[in-house]
Design a protein around this motif. Structure first.
Motif, PDB file in Angstrom:
ATOM      1  N   ALA A  91      -4.063   0.402  -4.512  1.00  0.00           N
ATOM      2  CA  ALA A  91      -4.782   0.319  -3.282  1.00  0.00           C
ATOM      3  C   ALA A  91      -4.041  -1.155  -2.789  1.00  0.00           C
ATOM      4  O   ALA A  91      -4.789  -2.033  -3.669  1.00  0.00           O
ATOM      5  CB  ALA A  91      -5.563   0.336  -3.217  1.00  0.00           C
ATOM      6  N   ALA A 125       0.335  -1.042   0.293  1.00  0.00           N
ATOM      7  CA  ALA A 125      -0.051  -0.037   0.247  1.00  0.00           C
ATOM      8  C   ALA A 125       0.499   1.450  -0.175  1.00  0.00           C
ATOM      9  O   ALA A 125       0.372   2.084  -0.648  1.00  0.00           O
ATOM     10  CB  ALA A 125      -0.713  -0.342   1.139  1.00  0.00           C
ATOM     11  N   ALA A 126       2.244   1.287   0.578  1.00  0.00           N
ATOM     12  CA  ALA A 126       2.659   2.583   1.404  1.00  0.00           C
ATOM     13  C   ALA A 126       3.401   2.328  -0.697  1.00  0.00           C
ATOM     14  O   ALA A 126       4.218   2.819  -1.146  1.00  0.00           O
ATOM     15  CB  ALA A 126       3.701   2.205   1.860  1.00  0.00           C
ATOM     16  N   GLU A 135       1.611   2.976  -3.694  1.00  0.00           N
ATOM     17  CA  GLU A 135       0.712   4.736  -3.294  1.00  0.00           C
ATOM     18  C   GLU A 135       0.344   5.343  -4.823  1.00  0.00           C
ATOM     19  O   GLU A 135      -0.100   5.546  -5.420  1.00  0.00           O
ATOM     20  CB  GLU A 135       0.696   5.322  -2.426  1.00  0.00           C
ATOM     21  CG  GLU A 135      -0.014   6.179  -1.856  1.00  0.00           C
ATOM     22  CD  GLU A 135       0.031   6.853  -0.837  1.00  0.00           C
ATOM     23  OE1 GLU A 135      -1.415   8.169  -0.397  1.00  0.00           O
ATOM     24  OE2 GLU A 135       0.851   7.434  -0.177  1.00  0.00           O
ATOM     25  N   SER A 136       1.620   5.802  -5.064  1.00  0.00           N
ATOM     26  CA  SER A 136       2.306   6.736  -5.865  1.00  0.00           C
ATOM     27  C   SER A 136       1.747   5.873  -7.141  1.00  0.00           C
ATOM     28  O   SER A 136       1.401   7.176  -8.671  1.00  0.00           O
ATOM     29  CB  SER A 136       3.629   7.580  -5.604  1.00  0.00           C
ATOM     30  OG  SER A 136       4.153   5.751  -6.463  1.00  0.00           O
ATOM     31  N   SER A 184      -7.319   2.414   1.509  1.00  0.00           N
ATOM     32  CA  SER A 184      -6.136   1.856   1.433  1.00  0.00           C
ATOM     33  C   SER A 184      -4.727   1.185   2.802  1.00  0.00           C
ATOM     34  O   SER A 184      -4.945   2.403   2.872  1.00  0.00           O
ATOM     35  CB  SER A 184      -4.734   2.187   0.211  1.00  0.00           C
ATOM     36  OG  SER A 184      -4.326   1.270  -0.300  1.00  0.00           O
ATOM     37  N   GLY A 185      -4.234   0.434   2.733  1.00  0.00           N
ATOM     38  CA  GLY A 185      -3.212   0.542   4.056  1.00  0.00           C
ATOM     39  C   GLY A 185      -3.632  -0.513   5.235  1.00  0.00           C
ATOM     40  O   GLY A 185      -3.590   0.551   5.713  1.00  0.00           O
TER      41      GLY A 185
END
Length: 276
Positions: free
Chosen positions: A193, A184-185, A188-189, A239-240
């Protein structure tokens, strides 16, 4: 089954590890009702006398629900099999929108009694399988306008009551969760998700019923996980997160859970603490 124009997953393609039965199949059937295309990687080409269903019966059930399905017979531990499933999805349906890490091995034996080969099996299927399938899907998820990873793994608790009884299994499931939160991290860009989904209660799959006496009456049906997964796929982007099935449905406006069975005396699943 809605019309093509009203189906929320029409034109979307899901790749899943496992899926010939149980929770995985329930997710694919629920997604098929919304028009999804499905490719799933599973080993059950021939019937197993202990468990119902094969990849062939699963394809028939998914297509009867309104989706399109292709089964790839293989093992998530084998990178070539995983790549074959991903390539099949791209060649058949033109891309991948959703990756579901569903395949999982369960062994609740304590440390002294657990054979090392069983420890290895859980890490290979659960944690490593999540990494290998997600890694293979990511280049295609980046090309989707709604790329998602969903992993069937629990929220992480370091409480001794969860760490102590079966550390090897707990490690393998927490590994799935940590990878997914990391994805997720990391992505992200790229617009991908990544979330985890876990049931509040035990789920009445054949494996659970065979393993736990009386589980059928105290468990909800796999369909609750199917409906929760579709709510994640089609709802507002998140997300995350480590999500619990009935919380997801409540957020989607579903509060009557009676059709899923069990009741107030349900058996809570592993890693889920009582609601205060």
């Amino acid at each position: 089954m809605g019309t093509a124009s009203s189906q929320k997953l029409a034109g979307r393609t899901i790749v899943m590890s496992g899926g010939s039965r149980g929770i995985g199949l329930a997710i694919l059937v629920a997604a098929a009702r919304e028009g999804a295309n499905v490719v799933f990687l599973a080993k059950t080409d021939q019937p197993d006398p202990r468990l119902p269903g094969t990849v062939h019966t699963a394809v028939a059930e998914i297509e009867a629900a309104g989706g399109k399905a292709v089964a790839v017979v293989g093992d998530v531990r084998n990178e070539e099999d995983v790549q074959r499933a991903v390539d099949t999805a791209v060649e058949t349906f033109g891309g991948i929108d959703i990756c579901v890490n569903n395949a999982s091995a369960l062994n609740l034996t304590g440390t002294e009694e657990l054979p090392v080969k069983r420890f290895d099996l859980m890490q290979q299927i659960n944690t490593r399988g999540t990494f290998v399938l997600s890694k293979a899907c990511v280049p295609h998820l980046k090309r989707s306008d709604a790329g998602q990873i969903l992993t069937l793994s629990p929220p992480i608790s370091l409480a001794p009551r969860w760490l102590g009884p079966h550390p090897a299994y707990t490690l393998s499931k927490y590994g799935m969760t940590l990878l997914t939160l990391g994805f997720a991290a990391e992505f992200e860009s790229d617009g991908i998700a990544a979330n985890c989904l876990w049931p509040r209660t035990t789920i009445a799959t054949a494996a659970v019923i065979n393993l736990i006496p009386g589980a059928a009456d105290a468990s909800r049906s796999p369909e609750i996980m199917g409906d929760a997964a579709v709510a994640i796929f089609t709802g507002p982007r998140r997300s995350g997160e480590c999500l619990i099935d009935d919380d997801v449905l409540a957020a989607a406006g579903v509060t009557d859970l009676s059709k899923y069975g069990a009741g107030p005396d349900f058996a809570p699943d592993l890693f889920v603490d009582p609601v205060s």
